[in-house]
Design a protein around this motif. Structure first.
Motif, PDB file in Angstrom:
ATOM      1  N   LEU A 186       0.912  -1.315   0.118  1.00 50.44           N
ATOM      2  CA  LEU A 186       0.153   0.012  -0.099  1.00 50.44           C
ATOM      3  C   LEU A 186       0.941   1.116  -0.012  1.00 50.44           C
ATOM      4  O   LEU A 186       1.654   1.543   0.973  1.00 50.44           O
ATOM      5  N   CYS A 187       0.805   1.987  -0.989  1.00 46.37           N
ATOM      6  CA  CYS A 187       1.529   3.175  -1.195  1.00 46.37           C
ATOM      7  C   CYS A 187       1.075   4.400  -1.057  1.00 46.37           C
ATOM      8  O   CYS A 187       1.761   5.492  -1.640  1.00 46.37           O
ATOM      9  N   LEU A 188       0.009   4.542  -0.420  1.00 46.70           N
ATOM     10  CA  LEU A 188      -0.533   5.877  -0.027  1.00 46.70           C
ATOM     11  C   LEU A 188      -0.084   6.390   1.158  1.00 46.70           C
ATOM     12  O   LEU A 188       0.273   5.859   2.013  1.00 46.70           O
ATOM     13  N   GLY A 189       0.248   7.499   1.043  1.00 48.19           N
ATOM     14  CA  GLY A 189       0.875   8.513   2.360  1.00 48.19           C
ATOM     15  C   GLY A 189      -0.172   9.060   2.897  1.00 48.19           C
ATOM     16  O   GLY A 189      -1.365   8.655   2.652  1.00 48.19           O
ATOM     17  N   SER A 190      -0.082   9.756   3.883  1.00 46.40           N
ATOM     18  CA  SER A 190      -1.093  10.527   4.386  1.00 46.40           C
ATOM     19  C   SER A 190      -0.618  11.694   5.248  1.00 46.40           C
ATOM     20  O   SER A 190       0.584  11.915   5.791  1.00 46.40           O
ATOM     21  N   ILE A 191      -1.427  12.793   5.158  1.00 46.56           N
ATOM     22  CA  ILE A 191      -1.102  13.942   5.951  1.00 46.56           C
ATOM     23  C   ILE A 191      -1.968  14.091   7.222  1.00 46.56           C
ATOM     24  O   ILE A 191      -1.721  14.565   8.151  1.00 46.56           O
ATOM     25  N   GLY A 192      -3.348  13.790   7.059  1.00 45.29           N
ATOM     26  CA  GLY A 192      -4.270  13.870   7.888  1.00 45.29           C
ATOM     27  C   GLY A 192      -4.433  12.438   8.692  1.00 45.29           C
ATOM     28  O   GLY A 192      -3.554  11.750   8.348  1.00 45.29           O
ATOM     29  N   VAL A 193      -5.671  12.188   9.377  1.00 44.44           N
ATOM     30  CA  VAL A 193      -6.165  10.828   9.627  1.00 44.44           C
ATOM     31  C   VAL A 193      -5.910   9.976   8.541  1.00 44.44           C
ATOM     32  O   VAL A 193      -6.645  10.299   7.477  1.00 44.44           O
ATOM     33  N   PRO A 194      -5.204   8.689   8.543  1.00 47.06           N
ATOM     34  CA  PRO A 194      -4.863   7.873   7.460  1.00 47.06           C
ATOM     35  C   PRO A 194      -6.123   6.970   7.180  1.00 47.06           C
ATOM     36  O   PRO A 194      -5.980   5.844   7.025  1.00 47.06           O
ATOM     37  N   TYR A 195      -7.509   7.560   7.162  1.00 45.98           N
ATOM     38  CA  TYR A 195      -8.480   6.603   6.835  1.00 45.98           C
ATOM     39  C   TYR A 195      -8.554   5.963   5.513  1.00 45.98           C
ATOM     40  O   TYR A 195      -8.948   4.804   5.375  1.00 45.98           O
ATOM     41  N   ILE A 196      -8.134   6.470   4.446  1.00 46.08           N
ATOM     42  CA  ILE A 196      -8.272   6.035   3.085  1.00 46.08           C
ATOM     43  C   ILE A 196      -7.153   4.706   3.201  1.00 46.08           C
ATOM     44  O   ILE A 196      -7.462   3.407   2.719  1.00 46.08           O
ATOM     45  N   ARG A 197      -5.937   4.982   3.698  1.00 49.69           N
ATOM     46  CA  ARG A 197      -5.024   3.754   4.018  1.00 49.69           C
ATOM     47  C   ARG A 197      -5.731   2.681   4.727  1.00 49.69           C
ATOM     48  O   ARG A 197      -5.712   1.278   4.380  1.00 49.69           O
ATOM     49  N   ALA A 228       1.839  -1.776  15.017  1.00 54.44           N
ATOM     50  CA  ALA A 228       0.984  -2.724  14.393  1.00 54.44           C
ATOM     51  C   ALA A 228       0.610  -2.452  12.845  1.00 54.44           C
ATOM     52  O   ALA A 228       1.450  -1.647  12.315  1.00 54.44           O
ATOM     53  N   ASP A 229      -0.080  -3.235  12.274  1.00 55.07           N
ATOM     54  CA  ASP A 229      -0.471  -3.456  11.006  1.00 55.07           C
ATOM     55  C   ASP A 229      -0.670  -2.102  10.321  1.00 55.07           C
ATOM     56  O   ASP A 229      -1.229  -1.227  10.722  1.00 55.07           O
ATOM     57  N   ASN A 230      -0.011  -2.043   8.887  1.00 59.93           N
ATOM     58  CA  ASN A 230      -0.282  -1.058   8.107  1.00 59.93           C
ATOM     59  C   ASN A 230       0.005   0.399   8.536  1.00 59.93           C
ATOM     60  O   ASN A 230      -0.430   1.180   8.146  1.00 59.93           O
ATOM     61  N   THR A 231       0.861   0.474   9.563  1.00 61.56           N
ATOM     62  CA  THR A 231       1.457   1.787   9.922  1.00 61.56           C
ATOM     63  C   THR A 231       2.927   2.112   9.436  1.00 61.56           C
ATOM     64  O   THR A 231       3.743   1.269   8.854  1.00 61.56           O
ATOM     65  N   ILE A 232       2.964   3.414   9.019  1.00 60.37           N
ATOM     66  CA  ILE A 232       4.354   3.774   8.420  1.00 60.37           C
ATOM     67  C   ILE A 232       5.123   4.638   9.661  1.00 60.37           C
ATOM     68  O   ILE A 232       4.489   5.515  10.190  1.00 60.37           O
ATOM     69  N   ILE A 233       6.397   4.212   9.535  1.00 63.65           N
ATOM     70  CA  ILE A 233       7.480   4.690  10.444  1.00 63.65           C
ATOM     71  C   ILE A 233       8.360   5.456   9.545  1.00 63.65           C
ATOM     72  O   ILE A 233       9.098   4.936   8.678  1.00 63.65           O
ATOM     73  N   ASN A 234       8.100   6.700   9.343  1.00 62.11           N
ATOM     74  CA  ASN A 234       8.869   7.389   8.285  1.00 62.11           C
ATOM     75  C   ASN A 234      10.340   7.761   8.597  1.00 62.11           C
ATOM     76  O   ASN A 234      10.773   7.424   9.644  1.00 62.11           O
ATOM     77  N   THR A 235      10.921   8.450   7.840  1.00 62.57           N
ATOM     78  CA  THR A 235      12.518   8.627   7.598  1.00 62.57           C
ATOM     79  C   THR A 235      12.922   9.158   8.948  1.00 62.57           C
ATOM     80  O   THR A 235      12.327  10.393   9.559  1.00 62.57           O
ATOM     81  N   SER A 236      13.808   8.534   9.430  1.00 64.80           N
ATOM     82  CA  SER A 236      14.890   9.346  10.668  1.00 64.80           C
ATOM     83  C   SER A 236      13.882   9.079  12.133  1.00 64.80           C
ATOM     84  O   SER A 236      14.220  10.073  12.963  1.00 64.80           O
ATOM     85  N   SER A 237      12.664   8.544  11.950  1.00 66.99           N
ATOM     86  CA  SER A 237      12.029   8.538  13.159  1.00 66.99           C
ATOM     87  C   SER A 237      12.608   7.464  14.320  1.00 66.99           C
ATOM     88  O   SER A 237      13.232   6.677  13.937  1.00 66.99           O
ATOM     89  N   VAL A 280       0.296   5.088  21.365  1.00 73.04           N
ATOM     90  CA  VAL A 280      -0.202   5.621  20.107  1.00 73.04           C
ATOM     91  C   VAL A 280      -1.312   4.995  19.684  1.00 73.04           C
ATOM     92  O   VAL A 280      -1.149   3.712  19.287  1.00 73.04           O
ATOM     93  N   GLY A 281      -2.457   5.586  19.782  1.00 71.18           N
ATOM     94  CA  GLY A 281      -3.572   4.848  19.171  1.00 71.18           C
ATOM     95  C   GLY A 281      -3.683   4.438  17.655  1.00 71.18           C
ATOM     96  O   GLY A 281      -3.128   5.216  17.093  1.00 71.18           O
ATOM     97  N   ASP A 282      -4.832   3.897  17.491  1.00 73.60           N
ATOM     98  CA  ASP A 282      -4.921   3.602  15.825  1.00 73.60           C
ATOM     99  C   ASP A 282      -5.272   4.913  15.018  1.00 73.60           C
ATOM    100  O   ASP A 282      -5.841   5.596  15.389  1.00 73.60           O
ATOM    101  N   LEU A 283      -4.875   4.945  13.956  1.00 70.78           N
ATOM    102  CA  LEU A 283      -5.329   5.888  12.893  1.00 70.78           C
ATOM    103  C   LEU A 283      -4.893   7.244  13.223  1.00 70.78           C
ATOM    104  O   LEU A 283      -5.545   8.248  13.260  1.00 70.78           O
ATOM    105  N   THR A 284      -3.568   7.232  13.825  1.00 72.38           N
ATOM    106  CA  THR A 284      -3.141   8.700  14.255  1.00 72.38           C
ATOM    107  C   THR A 284      -1.886   9.191  13.284  1.00 72.38           C
ATOM    108  O   THR A 284      -1.086   8.300  13.102  1.00 72.38           O
ATOM    109  N   HIS A 285      -1.925  10.317  13.254  1.00 69.47           N
ATOM    110  CA  HIS A 285      -0.718  10.950  12.369  1.00 69.47           C
ATOM    111  C   HIS A 285      -0.025  11.920  13.454  1.00 69.47           C
ATOM    112  O   HIS A 285      -0.606  12.790  14.037  1.00 69.47           O
ATOM    113  N   ILE A 286       1.224  11.594  13.485  1.00 67.87           N
ATOM    114  CA  ILE A 286       2.014  12.499  14.304  1.00 67.87           C
ATOM    115  C   ILE A 286       2.826  13.377  13.292  1.00 67.87           C
ATOM    116  O   ILE A 286       3.763  12.654  12.495  1.00 67.87           O
TER     117      ILE A 286
END
Length: 207
Positions: free
Chosen positions: A64-75, A124-133, A159-165
């Motif tokens: 799944l190659c979609l990023g997210s800026i807000g709450v990642p509902y689409i992902r 957990a599943d389907n989470t992005i840990i982005n660069t240098s985090s 950190v709960g589900d569907l959260t953007h930091i």
């Protein structure tokens, strides 16, 4: 051996993911998108997401190659849609990520370059840990989250589900961030943030 993968999406995050997969010499069958598009790596356009249903679930894996800026509902929605049909999502982990063997990673996680996952942390599943985090010891990150570039989770953060930091934020130790939360970029979080909230600033305050 790894199965060939189909990429869902063709934007900026997809380019980063594709780069990692090519470095790892993974077999990429092509990508899906709402309409036909060119791909900077020369990958084949396969069709809309519906075309995936024509592939046997035992022959391929999805990325799944979609990023997210807000709450990642689409992902989250796309991930769940194809999991319900029986498809498997491949995790993508950059070769320069540092991951403790005592950590736990879910299905379809994406760990970018120079990210650190320390001992007894879980993602957990389907989470992005982005660069240098940095996800420090005993942290727990829920499903379908996006931990943006340069974030630091100090020890025992939840950190709960569907959260953007947002990028460059720091969460101090033992703080709990709820589900469906947005933390603005560059924030310093010193206390619990409740579910379905937005918070930003130094120190961060709910808005």
């Amino acid at each position: 051996m790894s199965k060939p993968v189909i990429l869902i999406g063709n934007g900026g995050h997809a380019a980063v993911i594709t780069d990692i997969l090519l470095q790892q010499k993974r077999s990429i069958m092509g990508f899906t998108a709402p309409e036909k598009q060119e791909n900077r790596f020369g990958l084949s356009y396969l069709g809309t997401d519906k075309v995936i249903d024509s592939y046997n679930i035992s022959d391929i894996e999805l990325v799944l190659c979609l990023g997210s800026i807000g709450v990642p509902y689409i992902r989250a929605d796309i991930f769940q849609q194809f999991k319900t049909k029986g498809y498997t999502f491949s995790s993508v982990i950059h070769r320069n990520a540092i991951i403790s063997p005592y950590s736990k990673l879910g299905e379809g996680v994406q760990i970018m370059a120079s990210a650190v996952i320390e001992s007894f942390a879980s993602v957990a599943d389907n989470t992005i840990i982005n660069t240098s985090s940095s996800i420090n010891h005993d942290c727990s990150v829920g499903s379908s989250c996006h931990i943006a570039p340069g974030v630091t989770l100090s020890g025992s953060v939840i950190v709960g589900d569907l959260t953007h930091i947002g990028a460059g934020s720091t969460i101090i130790q033992n703080v709990q961030i709820g589900s469906q939360v947005i933390i603005g970029a560059g924030s310093l979080v010193l206390q619990t943030i409740k579910d379905r909230s937005k918070a930003y600033g130094t120190p961060a305050k709910e808005v």
